[in-house]
Design an enzyme around this catalytic site. Structure first.
Site, PDB file in Angstrom:
ATOM      1  N   HIS A 101      37.864  37.945  27.359  1.00 40.20           N
ATOM      2  CA  HIS A 101      38.478  37.940  27.878  1.00 40.20           C
ATOM      3  C   HIS A 101      37.178  38.927  29.121  1.00 40.20           C
ATOM      4  CE1 HIS A 101      42.793  39.059  29.479  1.00 40.20           C
ATOM      5  NE2 HIS A 101      42.187  39.743  30.065  1.00 40.20           N
TER       6      HIS A 101
HETATM    7  C1  UD1 Z   1      41.561  38.907  35.651  1.00 38.06           C
HETATM    8  C2  UD1 Z   1      42.172  40.016  36.125  1.00 38.06           C
HETATM    9  C3  UD1 Z   1      42.787  40.518  34.255  1.00 38.06           C
HETATM   10  C4  UD1 Z   1      43.527  40.081  33.438  1.00 38.06           C
HETATM   11  C5  UD1 Z   1      42.779  38.270  33.781  1.00 38.06           C
HETATM   12  C6  UD1 Z   1      43.268  37.324  33.221  1.00 38.06           C
HETATM   13  C7  UD1 Z   1      40.326  41.301  38.093  1.00 38.06           C
HETATM   14  C8  UD1 Z   1      39.730  42.630  37.864  1.00 38.06           C
HETATM   15  N1  UD1 Z   1      40.897  40.653  36.273  1.00 38.06           N
HETATM   16  O1  UD1 Z   1      39.980  38.352  35.124  1.00 38.06           O
HETATM   17  O2  UD1 Z   1      43.054  42.048  34.530  1.00 38.06           O
HETATM   18  O3  UD1 Z   1      43.455  40.392  31.907  1.00 38.06           O
HETATM   19  O4  UD1 Z   1      42.675  38.368  35.114  1.00 38.06           O
HETATM   20  O5  UD1 Z   1      43.257  36.191  32.921  1.00 38.06           O
HETATM   21  O6  UD1 Z   1      41.782  41.307  38.459  1.00 38.06           O
HETATM   22  N2  UD1 Z   1      37.175  31.182  36.561  1.00 38.06           N
HETATM   23  C9  UD1 Z   1      37.687  29.780  36.697  1.00 38.06           C
HETATM   24  N3  UD1 Z   1      38.962  29.088  36.937  1.00 38.06           N
HETATM   25  C10 UD1 Z   1      39.589  30.208  36.902  1.00 38.06           C
HETATM   26  C11 UD1 Z   1      39.880  32.015  37.349  1.00 38.06           C
HETATM   27  C12 UD1 Z   1      38.603  32.234  36.485  1.00 38.06           C
HETATM   28  O7  UD1 Z   1      36.333  29.238  36.299  1.00 38.06           O
HETATM   29  O8  UD1 Z   1      40.748  29.964  37.263  1.00 38.06           O
HETATM   30  C13 UD1 Z   1      36.498  32.098  36.172  1.00 38.06           C
HETATM   31  C14 UD1 Z   1      35.219  32.126  37.201  1.00 38.06           C
HETATM   32  O9  UD1 Z   1      34.314  31.852  37.094  1.00 38.06           O
HETATM   33  C15 UD1 Z   1      35.406  34.033  37.382  1.00 38.06           C
HETATM   34  C16 UD1 Z   1      35.162  34.801  36.386  1.00 38.06           C
HETATM   35  O10 UD1 Z   1      36.451  33.455  35.831  1.00 38.06           O
HETATM   36  O11 UD1 Z   1      34.407  34.128  38.291  1.00 38.06           O
HETATM   37  C17 UD1 Z   1      36.495  35.294  36.233  1.00 38.06           C
HETATM   38  O12 UD1 Z   1      38.320  35.307  36.880  1.00 38.06           O
HETATM   39  P1  UD1 Z   1      38.554  36.945  37.626  1.00 38.06           P
HETATM   40  O13 UD1 Z   1      39.981  35.732  38.046  1.00 38.06           O
HETATM   41  O14 UD1 Z   1      37.897  37.354  38.491  1.00 38.06           O
HETATM   42  O15 UD1 Z   1      38.967  37.789  36.777  1.00 38.06           O
HETATM   43  P2  UD1 Z   1      39.491  37.486  34.930  1.00 38.06           P
HETATM   44  O16 UD1 Z   1      37.846  37.488  34.313  1.00 38.06           O
HETATM   45  O17 UD1 Z   1      40.159  35.922  34.832  1.00 38.06           O
END
Ligand code: UD1
Length: 381
Positions: free
Chosen positions: A230
């Site tokens: 991820h």
């Molecule tokens: C975040 C952390 C990362 C951690 C990861 C664990 C940052 C910069 N990164 O990354 O260090 O390893 O969490 O999972 O904070 N999304 C959904 N549903 C959700 C959450 C996210 O669909 O419940 C999708 C959204 O499109 C979003 C993308 O995933 O834009 C990324 O989510 P985000 O929280 O920004 O970062 P992670 O990749 O989860």
């Protein structure tokens, strides 16, 4: 040390944990238990622990389910920030959290790991002059282009109490001048890894449902690989992601692949096939995950937390990144760093010569107790 006035006296203290993303819920769970144990022991101060959930993660599988499975108390506040650009996400966290912190004026703000939620909590603690504790301080990959690396560095430099999980993390802080003698407003404490606590506290319960989990995914013990992917360095580069998945698709055993929402979106948008050996499934709960990790032949991952879980469970790990924040796992032969190189990946997966590691560089599984004791002592000082 910065001092908060109103919420603290000798007998009572308010601590606020700021969390928002899946790995932080895992780290928070043992801390909540240790706070409960502290309160039940009659030790002072009596801690009122509040949880602020930024809402960075909001899908049931990667948020709510972890609270349920790990018996984490409900957050006092959910800021509901959701997904957006890093700037917007961070701005929403800061704007929505600031009045809450100002109103409750806690004795400690506790932040965990390296996500945007960590950064928001740390920045506000510093601006509001509230003492800050960072759990899992000092990790460095050496790659400043990673948002996580930027978040860790800022959080560490703003913290008063830095809880490190390993000696290498303490060494990193020393190199950055954060362990200087005479700096009484900052202290580095070796706590060990709270994720080890979480694993030990849940594993035997998790394994009770292993057979059911294996049946559900049509797998046999030790006859599958487990893959997680991820990180932005993989999901943000279509060619790189396609190369990794092409290689994994042709491995000799089924590859259980719980899909993080970010990865699911990128794969769908770019039409990368998830066929061959791959068994894509929705994100797993913590209990299913650790039981299935333990019984995998090997684990392939770009997650920092999963690398450590593999290490604790005695399962060889192949890391799909260029660097790791957990160099001890590599040094003792438990982890191979292969990046996205197909040949290196295939070689590491086939290699039967991963040694039996005995190293225990991340403490004894009682980190949360150490953390709570130190925070409480600072309250009494
Ligand atoms: C975040 C952390 C990362 C951690 C990861 C664990 C940052 C910069 N990164 O990354 O260090 O390893 O969490 O999972 O904070 N999304 C959904 N549903 C959700 C959450 C996210 O669909 O419940 C999708 C959204 O499109 C979003 C993308 O995933 O834009 C990324 O989510 P985000 O929280 O920004 O970062 P992670 O990749 O989860």
């Amino acid at each position: 040390m910065r001092h908060a006035a109103s919420s603290t006296n000798a007998s009572r203290a308010t601590w606020i944990s700021v969390v928002g993303a899946r790995p932080q819920f895992v780290k928070l769970a043992p801390v909540c238990r240790a706070i409960d144990a502290h309160n039940q022991s009659g030790a002072l101060p009596l801690i009122q622990h509040e949880i602020i959930h930024t809402g960075q993660h909001y899908d049931r599988e990667i948020a709510e389910l972890l609270f349920e499975q790990m018996a984490i108390p409900q957050p006092s506040h959910n800021l509901g920030v959701g997904s957006s650009s890093h700037g917007t996400q961070l701005a929403r966290m800061l704007q929505r959290m600031e009045p809450l912190l100002r109103d409750s004026n806690p004795q400690w703000i506790i932040v965990y790991g390296d996500t945007n939620s960590t950064l928001a909590g740390a920045l506000l603690a510093a601006r509001l002059q509230i003492p800050l504790a960072h759990v899992e301080a000092g990790c460095r990959s050496g790659d400043l282009s990673m948002p996580e690396e930027q978040n860790r560095i800022v959080a560490d430099h703003l913290s008063n109490l830095l809880f490190v999980a390993s000696q290498s993390a303490a060494d990193n802080l020393k190199r950055e001048g954060l362990c200087e003698a005479g700096r009484h407003d900052r202290r580095v404490v070796f706590s060990g890894d709270v994720m080890y606590d979480a694993l030990l506290q849940h594993l035997s319960y998790a394994e009770r449902r292993l057979d059911e989990n294996l049946r559900q995914f049509e797998l046999e013990r030790g006859q599958y690989y487990l893959l997680t992917l991820h990180r932005a360095e993989n999901t943000g580069d279509r060619e790189r992601l396609a190369t990794i998945l092409r290689t994994v698709r042709s491995l000799d055993l089924p590859v259980l692949f719980p899909l993080h929402p970010r990865t699911r979106q990128v794969v769908a948008a770019s039409g990368i096939p998830l066929n061959g050996s791959l068994r894509p499934v929705p994100p797993l709960g913590f209990l299913e995950m650790i039981a299935l990790e333990k019984n995998a032949r090997k684990i392939l991952t770009d997650s920092g937390g999963v690398q450590k879980e593999a290490f604790y469970l005695g399962v060889p790990c192949v890391t799909l990144r260029e660097r790791t924040e957990w160099p001890e796992t590599v040094a003792c032969g438990a982890n191979r760093i292969v990046g996205s190189d197909p040949e290196a990946l295939r070689r590491a997966v086939k290699d039967e010569a991963f040694t039996n590691w005995q190293a225990t560089p991340y403490g004894d599984g009682k980190s949360a107790q150490t953390i709570v004791n130190h925070l409480a002592q600072a309250a009494n000082a």
